[in-house]
Design a protein around this motif. Structure first.
Motif, mmCIF file in Angstrom:
data_model
loop_
_atom_site.group_PDB
_atom_site.id
_atom_site.type_symbol
_atom_site.label_atom_id
_atom_site.label_comp_id
_atom_site.label_asym_id
_atom_site.label_seq_id
_atom_site.Cartn_x
_atom_site.Cartn_y
_atom_site.Cartn_z
ATOM 1 N N TRP A 1 6.846 22.414 -6.086
ATOM 2 C CA TRP A 1 6.699 20.960 -6.169
ATOM 3 C C TRP A 1 7.798 20.368 -7.038
ATOM 4 O O TRP A 1 8.191 20.953 -8.059
ATOM 5 N N GLY A 2 8.250 19.202 -6.646
ATOM 6 C CA GLY A 2 9.144 18.426 -7.488
ATOM 7 C C GLY A 2 8.352 17.577 -8.465
ATOM 8 O O GLY A 2 7.121 17.546 -8.431
ATOM 9 N N GLN A 3 9.061 16.835 -9.302
ATOM 10 C CA GLN A 3 8.399 16.108 -10.378
ATOM 11 C C GLN A 3 7.869 14.750 -9.950
ATOM 12 O O GLN A 3 7.098 14.153 -10.678
ATOM 13 N N GLY A 4 8.255 14.264 -8.800
ATOM 14 C CA GLY A 4 7.771 12.968 -8.346
ATOM 15 C C GLY A 4 8.718 11.843 -8.688
ATOM 16 O O GLY A 4 9.382 11.855 -9.728
ATOM 17 N N THR A 5 8.770 10.869 -7.801
ATOM 18 C CA THR A 5 9.553 9.664 -8.041
ATOM 19 C C THR A 5 8.681 8.468 -7.663
ATOM 20 O O THR A 5 8.031 8.462 -6.619
ATOM 21 N N LYS A 6 8.654 7.472 -8.518
ATOM 22 C CA LYS A 6 7.720 6.369 -8.357
ATOM 23 C C LYS A 6 8.299 5.273 -7.480
ATOM 24 O O LYS A 6 9.434 4.836 -7.686
ATOM 25 N N VAL A 7 7.506 4.852 -6.522
ATOM 26 C CA VAL A 7 7.871 3.745 -5.636
ATOM 27 C C VAL A 7 6.868 2.614 -5.853
ATOM 28 O O VAL A 7 5.660 2.826 -5.734
ATOM 29 N N THR A 8 7.384 1.452 -6.183
ATOM 30 C CA THR A 8 6.536 0.275 -6.371
ATOM 31 C C THR A 8 6.982 -0.814 -5.403
ATOM 32 O O THR A 8 8.154 -1.209 -5.423
ATOM 33 N N VAL A 9 6.059 -1.248 -4.573
ATOM 34 C CA VAL A 9 6.349 -2.312 -3.607
ATOM 35 C C VAL A 9 5.619 -3.559 -4.067
ATOM 36 O O VAL A 9 4.390 -3.626 -4.036
ATOM 37 N N SER A 10 6.392 -4.534 -4.509
ATOM 38 C CA SER A 10 5.791 -5.747 -5.061
ATOM 39 C C SER A 10 6.787 -6.888 -5.022
ATOM 40 O O SER A 10 8.002 -6.679 -5.156
ATOM 41 N N SER A 11 6.269 -8.081 -4.847
ATOM 42 C CA SER A 11 7.124 -9.261 -4.887
ATOM 43 C C SER A 11 7.169 -9.840 -6.298
ATOM 44 O O SER A 11 7.853 -10.817 -6.548
ATOM 45 N N GLU B 1 0.812 -1.221 0.000
ATOM 46 C CA GLU B 1 0.000 0.000 0.000
ATOM 47 C C GLU B 1 0.844 1.269 0.000
ATOM 48 O O GLU B 1 0.309 2.374 -0.088
ATOM 49 N N ASP B 2 2.160 1.133 0.103
ATOM 50 C CA ASP B 2 3.037 2.290 -0.018
ATOM 51 C C ASP B 2 3.349 2.612 -1.474
ATOM 52 O O ASP B 2 4.007 3.616 -1.758
ATOM 53 N N THR B 3 2.910 1.766 -2.380
ATOM 54 C CA THR B 3 3.124 2.014 -3.800
ATOM 55 C C THR B 3 2.441 3.322 -4.199
ATOM 56 O O THR B 3 1.238 3.497 -3.986
ATOM 57 N N ALA B 4 3.222 4.224 -4.759
ATOM 58 C CA ALA B 4 2.709 5.548 -5.103
ATOM 59 C C ALA B 4 3.812 6.335 -5.793
ATOM 60 O O ALA B 4 4.979 5.919 -5.815
ATOM 61 N N VAL B 5 3.431 7.461 -6.335
ATOM 62 C CA VAL B 5 4.409 8.458 -6.765
ATOM 63 C C VAL B 5 4.628 9.400 -5.591
ATOM 64 O O VAL B 5 3.654 9.937 -5.034
ATOM 65 N N TYR B 6 5.864 9.569 -5.218
ATOM 66 C CA TYR B 6 6.220 10.405 -4.080
ATOM 67 C C TYR B 6 6.734 11.750 -4.597
ATOM 68 O O TYR B 6 7.616 11.810 -5.468
ATOM 69 N N TYR B 7 6.177 12.801 -4.023
ATOM 70 C CA TYR B 7 6.508 14.157 -4.442
ATOM 71 C C TYR B 7 7.148 14.914 -3.291
ATOM 72 O O TYR B 7 6.706 14.814 -2.146
ATOM 73 N N CYS B 8 8.152 15.700 -3.621
ATOM 74 C CA CYS B 8 8.648 16.627 -2.613
ATOM 75 C C CYS B 8 8.045 17.999 -2.873
ATOM 76 O O CYS B 8 7.678 18.342 -4.004
ATOM 77 N N ASN B 9 7.963 18.744 -1.815
ATOM 78 C CA ASN B 9 7.295 20.041 -1.819
ATOM 79 C C ASN B 9 8.016 20.907 -0.805
ATOM 80 O O ASN B 9 8.481 20.393 0.223
ATOM 81 N N ALA B 10 8.134 22.171 -1.080
ATOM 82 C CA ALA B 10 8.860 23.024 -0.132
ATOM 83 C C ALA B 10 8.358 24.448 -0.179
ATOM 84 O O ALA B 10 7.934 24.950 -1.239
#
Length: 119
Positions: A109-119, A87-96
């Motif tokens: 906003w930053g452009q986002g980095t994709k996190v995929t948690v999967s086996s 459930e942590d799978t998402a696009v992660y964005y930084c913001n400041a």
């Protein structure tokens, strides 16, 4: 001003990732640096707030697994993510909130980095 996020990728459940967000450009001071995430079909949600003095606030559901930090000299924020779940799978964005002059603060906003948690 630009925010460049990196560090995302594919990781197995239970694994770890460390995201980075570097700010560049004409910057007088960086106030809060924040991490958000947006899962497919979901609204963007706040993950962590990292204040200039290093104190942090997290989404309740993420406490204990995610740790935010920053290096003010490098203008960089980090998000250490441990014991990752699907459930942590998402696009992660930084913001400041960045003061570009002594008198002006804007939100970026930053452009986002994709996190995929999967086996």
């Amino acid at each position: 001003v630009q925010l460049q996020a990196c560090g995302g990728g594919l990781v197995q459940p239970g694994g770890s990732l460390r995201l980075s967000c570097a700010a560049s450009g004409i910057i007088y001071m960086i106030n809060n640096m924040n991490w958000y995430r947006q899962a497919p079909g979901q609204q963007r949600e706040l993950v962590a707030v990292i204040r200039r003095n290093g104190t942090t606030t997290y989404a309740d559901s993420l406490k204990g697994r995610f740790t935010g930090s920053r290096d003010n000299a490098k203008r960089t924020a980090y998000l250490q993510m441990n014991n990752l779940k699907s459930e942590d799978t998402a696009v992660y964005y930084c913001n400041a909130d960045i003061r570009t002059t002594m008198w002006r603060t804007d939100n970026f906003w930053g452009q986002g980095t994709k996190v995929t948690v999967s086996s």
